[in-house]
Enzyme design. Structure first.
Site, PDB file in Angstrom:
ATOM      1  N   ASN A   1       2.215   1.639   4.274  1.00  0.00           N
ATOM      2  CA  ASN A   1       2.827   0.353   5.018  1.00  0.00           C
ATOM      3  C   ASN A   1       2.400   0.275   6.544  1.00  0.00           C
ATOM      4  O   ASN A   1       2.977  -0.357   7.251  1.00  0.00           O
ATOM      5  CB  ASN A   1       4.258   0.030   4.695  1.00  0.00           C
ATOM      6  CG  ASN A   1       4.226  -1.545   4.900  1.00  0.00           C
ATOM      7  OD1 ASN A   1       5.578  -1.965   5.529  1.00  0.00           O
ATOM      8  ND2 ASN A   1       3.342  -2.452   4.878  1.00  0.00           N
TER       9      ASN A   1
ATOM     10  N   CYS B   1       0.834  -1.145  -0.136  1.00  0.00           N
ATOM     11  CA  CYS B   1      -0.172  -0.017   0.135  1.00  0.00           C
ATOM     12  C   CYS B   1       0.924   1.257   0.022  1.00  0.00           C
ATOM     13  O   CYS B   1       2.265   1.007  -0.388  1.00  0.00           O
ATOM     14  CB  CYS B   1      -0.979  -0.011   1.164  1.00  0.00           C
ATOM     15  SG  CYS B   1      -0.273   0.029   2.814  1.00  0.00           S
TER      16      CYS B   1
ATOM     17  N   CYS C   1      -1.260   0.780   7.525  1.00  0.00           N
ATOM     18  CA  CYS C   1      -2.711   0.790   7.677  1.00  0.00           C
ATOM     19  C   CYS C   1      -3.167  -0.654   7.052  1.00  0.00           C
ATOM     20  O   CYS C   1      -3.729  -1.655   7.499  1.00  0.00           O
ATOM     21  CB  CYS C   1      -3.698   1.647   7.316  1.00  0.00           C
ATOM     22  SG  CYS C   1      -3.233   3.224   8.049  1.00  0.00           S
ATOM     23  N   ARG C   2      -3.447  -0.681   5.588  1.00  0.00           N
ATOM     24  CA  ARG C   2      -3.920  -1.640   4.810  1.00  0.00           C
ATOM     25  C   ARG C   2      -3.071  -2.748   4.573  1.00  0.00           C
ATOM     26  O   ARG C   2      -3.400  -4.008   4.949  1.00  0.00           O
ATOM     27  CB  ARG C   2      -4.411  -1.004   3.238  1.00  0.00           C
ATOM     28  CG  ARG C   2      -5.461  -0.111   3.558  1.00  0.00           C
ATOM     29  CD  ARG C   2      -5.529   0.554   1.935  1.00  0.00           C
ATOM     30  NE  ARG C   2      -4.566   1.433   1.888  1.00  0.00           N
ATOM     31  CZ  ARG C   2      -4.356   2.202   0.811  1.00  0.00           C
ATOM     32  NH1 ARG C   2      -5.125   2.098  -0.217  1.00  0.00           N
ATOM     33  NH2 ARG C   2      -3.341   2.920   0.491  1.00  0.00           N
ATOM     34  N   SER C   3      -1.621  -2.507   3.978  1.00  0.00           N
ATOM     35  CA  SER C   3      -1.030  -3.878   3.919  1.00  0.00           C
ATOM     36  C   SER C   3      -0.449  -4.527   4.932  1.00  0.00           C
ATOM     37  O   SER C   3      -0.333  -5.966   4.960  1.00  0.00           O
ATOM     38  CB  SER C   3       0.226  -3.377   2.883  1.00  0.00           C
ATOM     39  OG  SER C   3       1.228  -2.280   3.375  1.00  0.00           O
TER      40      SER C   3
ATOM     41  N   ASP D   1      -8.249   3.807   1.366  1.00  0.00           N
ATOM     42  CA  ASP D   1      -7.181   4.204   2.233  1.00  0.00           C
ATOM     43  C   ASP D   1      -7.903   4.532   3.488  1.00  0.00           C
ATOM     44  O   ASP D   1      -8.718   5.565   3.543  1.00  0.00           O
ATOM     45  CB  ASP D   1      -6.102   5.234   1.534  1.00  0.00           C
ATOM     46  CG  ASP D   1      -5.183   5.655   2.551  1.00  0.00           C
ATOM     47  OD1 ASP D   1      -5.255   5.333   3.672  1.00  0.00           O
ATOM     48  OD2 ASP D   1      -4.238   6.381   2.143  1.00  0.00           O
TER      49      ASP D   1
HETATM   50  P1  4NP Z   1      -1.802   3.048   4.138  1.00  0.00           P
HETATM   51  O1  4NP Z   1      -2.295   4.308   4.583  1.00  0.00           O
HETATM   52  O2  4NP Z   1      -1.228   3.268   2.812  1.00  0.00           O
HETATM   53  O3  4NP Z   1      -2.990   1.884   4.028  1.00  0.00           O
HETATM   54  O4  4NP Z   1      -0.752   2.426   5.305  1.00  0.00           O
HETATM   55  C1  4NP Z   1      -1.669   5.379   4.809  1.00  0.00           C
HETATM   56  C2  4NP Z   1      -0.899   5.405   5.712  1.00  0.00           C
HETATM   57  C3  4NP Z   1       0.028   6.778   5.975  1.00  0.00           C
HETATM   58  C4  4NP Z   1      -0.102   7.603   4.890  1.00  0.00           C
HETATM   59  C5  4NP Z   1      -1.131   7.627   3.896  1.00  0.00           C
HETATM   60  C6  4NP Z   1      -1.800   6.137   3.911  1.00  0.00           C
HETATM   61  N1  4NP Z   1       0.607   8.816   4.922  1.00  0.00           N
HETATM   62  O5  4NP Z   1       0.257   9.813   4.306  1.00  0.00           O
HETATM   63  O6  4NP Z   1       1.590   8.963   6.094  1.00  0.00           O
END
Ligand code: 4NP
Length: 141
Positions: free
Chosen positions: A6, A3, A8-10, A114
């Protein structure tokens, strides 16, 4: 499992997939990474840790990694959460074999939303991820 951050989702996909794969006695190597490098070395977001725990999965000891060109040759399948991830990962590929390893985690053009800026998305995202992991194991077996 890839994702953006790295955190939240993955990490959910990594933890759920590893747990289910281990339960079935399969010797598969599972990992996750982010296309962005901001969170390298960090634990998953507390909201992901919490929803995973609610459903019986411990993802708290996982640590964020950055997806790099070296990642292609370490794995057979690279599953990405959304179309931005797809574009970013494909842009790093240096040959056709690497490109062919990459696909969206969900079927039918689907994206895993997201949840970073929306607390209410963590539970639905978890449920989608868990259901797809079960399906993926059947497909990949
Ligand atoms: P992820 O979510 O891609 O599912 O881990 C996010 C985590 C952090 C950020 C964006 C999306 N960020 O902008 O820091």
């Amino acid at each position: 499992m890839v994702c953006l951050g790295n955190i939240c989702r993955s990490p959910l996909a990594e933890g759920v997939m590893r747990h289910l794969v281990n339960m079935q006695g399969l010797d598969w190597k599972i990992a996750s990474a982010g296309t962005g490098n901001w969170h390298i070395g960090q634990a998953p977001d507390q909201r992901s840790v919490a929803v995973a725990k609610t459903y019986g999965y411990d993802i708290s000891t996982q640590r964020a990694r950055h997806f790099t060109v070296n990642s292609f040759d370490q794995f057979d399948h690279i599953l990405v959460m959304d179309k931005n991830n797809l574009k970013d990962v494909l842009s790093l590929a240096v040959n056709e074999k690497q490109k062919q390893k990459v696909s969206l985690f969900l079927t039918e053009d689907g994206e895993v939303a997201d949840p970073y800026y929306d607390n209410g998305l963590f539970e639905p995202v978890f449920k989608i991820v868990e259901a797809r992991c079960k399906q993926l194991i059947k497909e990949l077996k």
